[in-house]
Design an enzyme around this catalytic site. Structure first.
Site, PDB file in Angstrom:
ATOM      1  N   HIS A 122      30.927 -22.235   8.541  1.00 20.68           N
ATOM      2  CA  HIS A 122      31.521 -23.357   7.811  1.00 20.68           C
ATOM      3  C   HIS A 122      30.629 -23.859   6.683  1.00 20.68           C
ATOM      4  O   HIS A 122      30.850 -24.935   6.154  1.00 20.68           O
ATOM      5  CB  HIS A 122      31.873 -24.493   8.779  1.00 20.68           C
ATOM      6  CG  HIS A 122      32.977 -24.131   9.734  1.00 20.68           C
ATOM      7  ND1 HIS A 122      33.496 -25.009  10.645  1.00 20.68           N
ATOM      8  CD2 HIS A 122      33.657 -22.973   9.900  1.00 20.68           C
ATOM      9  CE1 HIS A 122      34.457 -24.406  11.351  1.00 20.68           C
ATOM     10  NE2 HIS A 122      34.564 -23.162  10.919  1.00 20.68           N
ATOM     11  N   ASP A 140      30.695 -22.084  13.267  1.00 15.47           N
ATOM     12  CA  ASP A 140      30.757 -23.461  12.748  1.00 15.47           C
ATOM     13  C   ASP A 140      29.759 -23.559  11.596  1.00 15.47           C
ATOM     14  O   ASP A 140      29.459 -22.539  10.971  1.00 15.47           O
ATOM     15  CB  ASP A 140      30.482 -24.457  13.889  1.00 15.47           C
ATOM     16  CG  ASP A 140      31.130 -25.816  13.639  1.00 15.47           C
ATOM     17  OD1 ASP A 140      30.887 -26.394  12.565  1.00 15.47           O
ATOM     18  OD2 ASP A 140      31.871 -26.308  14.503  1.00 15.47           O
TER      19      ASP A 140
END
Ligand SMILES: *[C@@H]1O[C@H](CO)[C@@H](O)[C@H](O)[C@H]1NC(C)=O
Ligand SMILES: *[C@@H]1O[C@H](CO)[C@@H](O)[C@H](O)[C@H]1NC(C)=O
Ligand SMILES: *[C@@H]1O[C@H](CO)[C@@H](O)[C@H](O)[C@H]1NC(C)=O
Length: 408
Positions: free
Chosen positions: A257, A234
């Site tokens: 991310h 993430d």
């Protein structure tokens, strides 16, 4: 010659002085070494067993309680080996001293069965502490079976998981050389804390592990993150509401991310994000580079005085992105405009490759258009084609060479 002899011969008063001097030296070194010995506690002496199987939670807590109760600076020593910390554990302040240094040579292991700590939210938490340092060590969150659960079709019964390490309402914190692998949820959270230095951490989880953010900062000020190496599923670093005076330098991010401010603006009354600098970062095959994200909902929050500088993007899907229309699953925000005010955001010396044609995307709020966005020396390419920039409700300036051509 004669003279030399007389100077090397000590007269009685010199000798007394010298003996006295050595006596003082001996006493003080004995004193220092006893002091050093008496103030370092080894968790093994409290019953911790480095076999990776025996639960050492109580031993760690006992060492902590002694350290926290001490009126003098103390060290806690964790030797080599695997120590099972088999339950969600909080190391609580306030302590009687403001200098507890925890040196870890071994690995702390979370329970293999994710259900044990999966609903607790946190595995290792420091709460209301001041002057705590953690040097070295490995935290193994053993998250893989939880991710399998979350990635399967029957994810309804999966717990949220536990963040591996959290500092809650704490001040004057140092974390150096720590490695966190396979966290169930986030690797590190800093919340309600001030003056925190995170130096040289390595945070590792597979690119497809859900919700394994590297470092999340929220309601905190004067946090400095230097040289993190983050490879996760993430956000490499996520920045929540109430963050100010944050400094991040020399980041390696990917997979992951990217670096995100947000998601912001879920709440109507929410403190803003102010004065954030990210200097020198590489993003490799990440979903985003620099992202600012807010829910499409009414809010009084803001994002102001942000500096993204000197970054290299390699095959990044959204190298530069502001998304103020975040509303996954159209849950609680369909067709609303974000109230978050975004202004004074600089992107300077950003180069590399975009994995999509829209390399720069400013999708701002119709109610609060983005103001004073600055692009300076940005050079992003997309395959052999022209990359594009897209602006909705975004104002600002472009300086120097900017590719894709600015739409501000
Ligand atoms: C883990 O901690 C929870 C909450 O403090 C407690 O209820 C539970 O009994 C503990 N489990 C074990 C195995 O110690
Ligand atoms: C963190 O602090 C908040 C607010 O003081 C408190 O409610 C929460 O229980 C703390 N979390 C932990 C894990 O100690
Ligand atoms: C911004 O934050 C940095 C630390 O990251 C600090 O040194 C600087 O003084 C802050 N600037 C302002 C205007 O507060």
């Amino acid at each position: 010659m004669e003279n030399t002899t007389t100077t090397t011969t000590l007269n009685p008063s010199h000798t007394t002085l010298l003996i006295f001097f050595f006596y003082i030296l001996l006493c003080s070194s004995l004193f220092i070494s006893t002091l050093a010995k008496s103030t370092i506690y080894n968790v093994v002496d409290f019953g911790a067993i480095p076999d990776g199987i025996t639960d050492s939670t109580m031993a760690f807590l006992s060492a902590w309680n002694i350290a926290c109760g001490s009126t003098k600076p103390v060290g806690i020593h964790v030797p080599k080996g695997h120590f099972l910390i088999g339950n969600a554990t909080t190391f609580r302040g306030k302590c009687n001293n403001k200098a507890i240094s925890i040196t870890i040579h071994g690995t702390l292991v979370a329970p293999y069965d994710y259900r044990v700590i999966g609903d607790a939210g946190y595995w290792l938490t420091f709460d209301h502490v001041s002057g705590v340092a953690i040097h070295g060590g490995v935290l193994d969150g053993q998250g893989s079976s939880l991710w399998d659960c979350k990635n399967s079709n029957t994810k309804v019964n999966c717990p949220i998981g536990a963040t591996s390490l959290a500092f809650n309402n704490s001040d004057d914190i140092v974390i150096t050389g720590l490695k966190s692998v396979n966290s169930q949820l986030f690797h590190i959270i800093v919340i309600g804390s001030h003056n925190v230095k995170v130096h040289g951490v390595k945070l590792i989880a597979p690119g497809n592990s859900p919700n394994t953010d590297g470092i999340h900062i929220q309601f905190s000020s004067h946090v400095t993150i230097l040289k993190p190496r983050i490879h996760t599923g993430d956000d490499c670093i996520s920045i929540g509401p109430g963050t100010n005076n944050l400094w991040i330098e020399d980041v390696a991010c990917g997979p992951g991310h990217g670096i995100s401010i947000g998601s912001l603006g879920w709440y109507l009354n929410e403190p803003g994000v102010k004065n954030v600098t990210v200097r020198r970062a590489t993003f490799s095959e990440t979903q985003n580079g620099f992202r600012i994200k807010s829910w499409g909902r009414a809010s009084n929050g803001f994002v102001n005085d942000i500096h993204f500088e000197h970054a290299l993007m390699t095959h990044v899907q959204n190298p530069i992105v502001i998304d103020q229309n975040y509303c996954p699953f159209l849950n609680g925000c369909p067709s609303q405009a974000s109230g978050i005010k975004i202004s004074d955001v600089t992107y300077k010396d950003i180069s590399g490759t975009s994995a999509t044609q829209v390399a720069v995307k400013f999708d701002c709020s119709s109610r609060q258009p983005c103001k004073k966005i600055r692009l300076e020396n940005v050079k992003l390419s997309y395959k052999n084609q022209n990359p594009r920039a897209s602006c909705i409700h975004a104002g600002g300036t472009a300086l120097g060479a900017v590719q894709p051509e600015s739409c501000l």
